[in-house]
Design an enzyme around this catalytic site. Structure first.
Site, mmCIF file in Angstrom:
data_model
loop_
_atom_site.group_PDB
_atom_site.id
_atom_site.type_symbol
_atom_site.label_atom_id
_atom_site.label_comp_id
_atom_site.label_asym_id
_atom_site.label_seq_id
_atom_site.Cartn_x
_atom_site.Cartn_y
_atom_site.Cartn_z
ATOM 1 N N ASP A 58 38.236 34.656 35.844
ATOM 2 C CA ASP A 58 39.309 35.624 36.005
ATOM 3 C C ASP A 58 38.956 36.945 35.320
ATOM 4 O OD1 ASP A 58 39.405 34.082 33.713
ATOM 5 O OD2 ASP A 58 41.563 33.780 33.729
ATOM 6 N N ASP A 110 32.358 38.509 47.628
ATOM 7 C CA ASP A 110 33.157 39.277 48.587
ATOM 8 C C ASP A 110 33.851 40.435 47.884
ATOM 9 O OD1 ASP A 110 32.409 37.711 50.661
ATOM 10 O OD2 ASP A 110 34.354 36.802 51.037
ATOM 11 N N TYR A 114 32.915 22.697 47.745
ATOM 12 C CA TYR A 114 32.584 22.783 49.163
ATOM 13 C C TYR A 114 31.890 21.514 49.655
ATOM 14 C CZ TYR A 114 33.660 27.802 49.067
ATOM 15 O OH TYR A 114 34.286 29.021 48.946
ATOM 16 N N LYS A 163 34.846 28.626 34.234
ATOM 17 C CA LYS A 163 36.247 28.469 33.810
ATOM 18 C C LYS A 163 36.297 27.314 32.814
ATOM 19 C CE LYS A 163 40.597 29.748 34.087
ATOM 20 N NZ LYS A 163 41.031 31.000 33.421
ATOM 21 N N ASP A 214 31.404 32.598 45.846
ATOM 22 C CA ASP A 214 31.845 33.015 47.174
ATOM 23 C C ASP A 214 32.880 34.123 47.057
ATOM 24 O OD1 ASP A 214 32.360 33.171 49.864
ATOM 25 O OD2 ASP A 214 33.221 31.167 50.050
#
Length: 353
Positions: free
Chosen positions: A219, A247, A142, A187, A243
């Protein structure tokens, strides 16, 4: 106690839910003899329309001189539907986080027994789930170097050792004060930035010998949050993964309208609901104000006002148990309550308690 609160309603449903959050704060101030003063400032699409900047300097100064920021949401369909827009409301949120040094986003995830049926997950998976996601908030893709033309684009996922160490300290300390279990989500099998995260976390582990630390690829974590939510106590992860993961946790609570958060760091702490601005519902008295109200509870608890925060949580629980709910979580055939009515019910509960 005296507190100066910067109030940033933002866009869409933001002003409506913010009114309820402030009303609850005022009810608490009256009941417990506190003095809360508010200074409102613009941000997001509202600020772009007024001054061309989604986080203008005057708003930043309001935040810097406050003890805390109570924020609602930014976002507008005009910008969502125009990928070429040079200035976007969300840029204001990123700028605010960066300028205030808000590197640690804390998002608690818990179930409400009376709302288990609102989740798409099975009750026996959900019941008793209670964990916290700590998301690094000022690094990663970001904020890394970006480029885009008609044929090529990239975002740089960059992290430094100091950035990783400081967020891990927050996570280890929180795990120590909860159930002493930390899950580092990355990851590392693919990304170099994740390998640095894992390396540093393993180096820091011995400083918290009472905390059980495990590691999980994003994942796998995304799957297990939905299939084994009770496994987790504290999760820490980088900006982009956090993020998306937080959610996803709305499937556990049954509604994003029930999830508060805090963002902590170098300067003024910020408290906000995790949901967006839902511009389609603006002005319709439909939005759930509970995440905003619970964010106010987190604000009070941050300053040691635990009894006050507990009363807000008690009022929220009572409203849900008595089916005083906005439409997205109301039981079939239940009475109709809007944003204002739910907020007023909680204010009345606090006054009578």
């Amino acid at each position: 106690m005296e507190l100066r609160i910067a109030v940033l309603p933002g866009d869409g449903i933001g002003p409506e839910i913010m009114k309820q959050g402030v009303a609850v704060m005022d009810a608490i101030a009256s009941k417990f003899n506190h003095q809360f003063t508010y200074e409102e400032a613009i941000c997001g699409a509202h600020a772009i329309d007024e001054v061309g900047d989604p986080y203008p300097e005057v708003t930043h100064q309001v935040c810097m001189r406050a003890d805390a920021v109570l924020f609602a949401a930014v976002g507008d369909l005009r910008f969502d539907n125009d990928p070429t827009a040079p200035v976007r409301p969300e840029q204001g949120l990123l700028a605010m986080r960066k300028k205030l040094g808000l590197y640690a986003n804390v998002r608690p995830v818990a179930t409400f027994p009376c709302l288990l049926h609102k989740s798409p997950l099975k009750d026996d998976l959900l019941r008793g789930a209670d964990f916290v996601v700590i998301r690094e908030l000022t690094g990663g893709m970001y904020f890394g170097e970006k480029y885009q033309d008609n044929d090529r684009a990239y975002d740089t996922d960059i992290y430094t050792r100091p950035e990783i160490e400081r967020i891990l300290r927050v996570a280890f300390d929180m795990a120590r004060n909860r159930r002493k279990h930390l899950t580092v989500v990355d990851k590392a099998n693919v990304l170099a930035s994740s390998r640095l995260w894992r390396q540093i976390a393993k180096e820091m582990e011995p400083q918290w010998p009472d905390v059980t630390t495990d590691y999980m690829f994003i994942d796998n974590a995304s799957m297990r949050v939905l299939t084994e939510p009770r496994f987790f106590d504290v999760i820490v992860t980088e900006n982009t993964f956090g993020d998306i993961l937080t959610d996803e946790t709305s499937c556990i609570t049954g509604s994003m309208g029930l999830q508060p958060s805090s963002s902590l760091g170098e300067h003024t702490p910020l408290f906000e609901p995790v949901h967006g601005s839902w511009p389609q519902a603006a002005g319709q008295n439909l939005a759930n104000p509970l995440a905003q109200i619970l964010s106010a509870a987190m604000l009070l608890e941050h300053f040691g006002l635990n009894e006050e925060g507990a009363l807000i949580r008690q009022a929220v629980d009572a409203s849900l148990e008595q089916n005083v709910r906005t439409p997205e979580i109301q039981v079939e055939g239940g009475a109709k309550y809007g944003t204002r009515e739910v907020g007023q019910w909680i204010v009345d509960y606090i006054r009578k308690a």
